[in-house]
Design a protein around this motif. Sequence first.
Motif, PDB file in Angstrom:
ATOM      1  N   ARG A  80       0.837  -1.184   0.127  1.00 55.54           N
ATOM      2  CA  ARG A  80       0.110   0.114  -0.115  1.00 55.54           C
ATOM      3  C   ARG A  80       0.816   1.308  -0.131  1.00 55.54           C
ATOM      4  O   ARG A  80       1.980   1.271   0.383  1.00 55.54           O
ATOM      5  N   PRO A  81       0.289   2.287  -0.542  1.00 58.30           N
ATOM      6  CA  PRO A  81       1.148   3.515  -0.420  1.00 58.30           C
ATOM      7  C   PRO A  81       1.737   4.075   0.746  1.00 58.30           C
ATOM      8  O   PRO A  81       0.957   4.030   1.686  1.00 58.30           O
ATOM      9  N   ALA A  82       2.852   4.619   0.709  1.00 57.80           N
ATOM     10  CA  ALA A  82       3.692   4.980   2.184  1.00 57.80           C
ATOM     11  C   ALA A  82       2.948   5.759   2.931  1.00 57.80           C
ATOM     12  O   ALA A  82       3.081   5.892   4.029  1.00 57.80           O
ATOM     13  N   ASP A  83       2.308   6.836   2.227  1.00 55.22           N
ATOM     14  CA  ASP A  83       1.665   7.824   2.959  1.00 55.22           C
ATOM     15  C   ASP A  83       0.094   7.819   3.224  1.00 55.22           C
ATOM     16  O   ASP A  83      -0.391   8.603   3.800  1.00 55.22           O
ATOM     17  N   GLU A  84      -0.110   6.382   2.987  1.00 57.50           N
ATOM     18  CA  GLU A  84      -1.539   6.339   3.510  1.00 57.50           C
ATOM     19  C   GLU A  84      -1.759   6.035   4.929  1.00 57.50           C
ATOM     20  O   GLU A  84      -1.045   5.009   5.414  1.00 57.50           O
ATOM     21  N   PRO A  85      -2.676   6.511   5.729  1.00 57.49           N
ATOM     22  CA  PRO A  85      -2.880   6.415   7.158  1.00 57.49           C
ATOM     23  C   PRO A  85      -2.998   5.199   7.494  1.00 57.49           C
ATOM     24  O   PRO A  85      -3.635   4.241   6.852  1.00 57.49           O
ATOM     25  N   ILE A  86      -2.215   4.504   8.373  1.00 58.62           N
ATOM     26  CA  ILE A  86      -2.326   3.062   8.733  1.00 58.62           C
ATOM     27  C   ILE A  86      -3.769   2.315   8.926  1.00 58.62           C
ATOM     28  O   ILE A  86      -3.936   1.186   8.489  1.00 58.62           O
ATOM     29  N   LEU A  87      -4.505   3.243   9.629  1.00 57.20           N
ATOM     30  CA  LEU A  87      -5.902   2.844   9.975  1.00 57.20           C
ATOM     31  C   LEU A  87      -6.658   2.759   8.758  1.00 57.20           C
ATOM     32  O   LEU A  87      -7.662   1.816   8.655  1.00 57.20           O
ATOM     33  N   ASP A  88      -6.632   3.268   7.809  1.00 62.57           N
ATOM     34  CA  ASP A  88      -7.339   3.433   6.517  1.00 62.57           C
ATOM     35  C   ASP A  88      -6.986   2.205   5.687  1.00 62.57           C
ATOM     36  O   ASP A  88      -7.628   1.373   5.300  1.00 62.57           O
ATOM     37  N   VAL A  89      -5.543   1.964   5.825  1.00 63.06           N
ATOM     38  CA  VAL A  89      -4.977   0.605   5.227  1.00 63.06           C
ATOM     39  C   VAL A  89      -5.691  -0.315   5.815  1.00 63.06           C
ATOM     40  O   VAL A  89      -6.105  -1.607   5.303  1.00 63.06           O
ATOM     41  N   LEU A  90      -5.541  -0.492   6.971  1.00 59.61           N
ATOM     42  CA  LEU A  90      -5.935  -1.916   7.694  1.00 59.61           C
ATOM     43  C   LEU A  90      -7.593  -1.953   7.676  1.00 59.61           C
ATOM     44  O   LEU A  90      -7.906  -3.353   7.584  1.00 59.61           O
ATOM     45  N   GLU A  91      -8.341  -0.821   7.639  1.00 56.89           N
ATOM     46  CA  GLU A  91      -9.646  -1.170   7.401  1.00 56.89           C
ATOM     47  C   GLU A  91      -9.880  -1.581   6.080  1.00 56.89           C
ATOM     48  O   GLU A  91     -10.966  -2.576   6.364  1.00 56.89           O
ATOM     49  N   ASP A  92      -9.438  -1.168   5.004  1.00 52.96           N
ATOM     50  CA  ASP A  92      -9.424  -1.803   3.918  1.00 52.96           C
ATOM     51  C   ASP A  92      -9.017  -3.384   3.717  1.00 52.96           C
ATOM     52  O   ASP A  92      -9.944  -4.051   3.251  1.00 52.96           O
ATOM     53  N   LEU A  93      -8.062  -3.763   4.385  1.00 56.48           N
ATOM     54  CA  LEU A  93      -7.804  -4.824   4.466  1.00 56.48           C
ATOM     55  C   LEU A  93      -8.580  -5.928   5.262  1.00 56.48           C
ATOM     56  O   LEU A  93      -8.826  -6.908   4.772  1.00 56.48           O
ATOM     57  N   VAL A  94      -9.087  -5.472   6.396  1.00 57.12           N
ATOM     58  CA  VAL A  94     -10.057  -6.206   6.972  1.00 57.12           C
ATOM     59  C   VAL A  94     -11.296  -6.265   6.167  1.00 57.12           C
ATOM     60  O   VAL A  94     -11.955  -7.326   6.459  1.00 57.12           O
TER      61      VAL A  94
END
Length: 204
Positions: A80-94
């Motif tokens: 995932r893009p390095a500047d993407e907020p971690i909770l946004d990344v994890l929300e999408d993956l969950v």
Amino acid sequence: MITEPGLRDRKKAATRAALSSAAARLARALGIECVTADAIASEAGVSTRTFHNYFSSKEEAVLASFEESVTLWIEALAARPADEPILDVLEDLVVEIVSGSGPTASKTASIWMLSDASPALYRDAADMHQRINRAVTQALAERTGTDVERDLYPALLLGAVAGAAKSVIDIWSGGKSDASGPEELVHDAFRQIRAGLPAPPPRL
């Protein structure tokens, strides 16, 4: 220097993956108690002897499939893009895990549920969960620029997100949620995590 694995190693890896995938399919369809080594070998198109060359039990084979799924999940996290907020990344993956929209999502969720329902599988999962937790915590530390040995953040983040995913799966599979789908529950869970888990309003 990084060298490509040889043909023999690739064949062995493919056989192991085929066996673990077959074990997971049968466990999801029949329940782990009804699965045998003979059935797994037949499903994968190999002999029972070959199965025992790779796995000591059906539980180990099922859990290997789950561990492979988590490895792919970690790779998706890193991509995932390095500047993407971690909770946004994890929300999408969950969301991918609970909705079955990702390449290994439905398998991951269903084996997670199987490990809770089967005492033998749950017992054998203990060592695997320790390995997975270490790997995922390390991936989260690298993603967030924290130190896995000194900082609480990556471990706390893993605990919160894993708890959210398991809660969503448990509530949705129970069939009593008013949500339109498991994705809605994930978004609600992350909304509460972002808000610091405030006390919910009383039910009317």
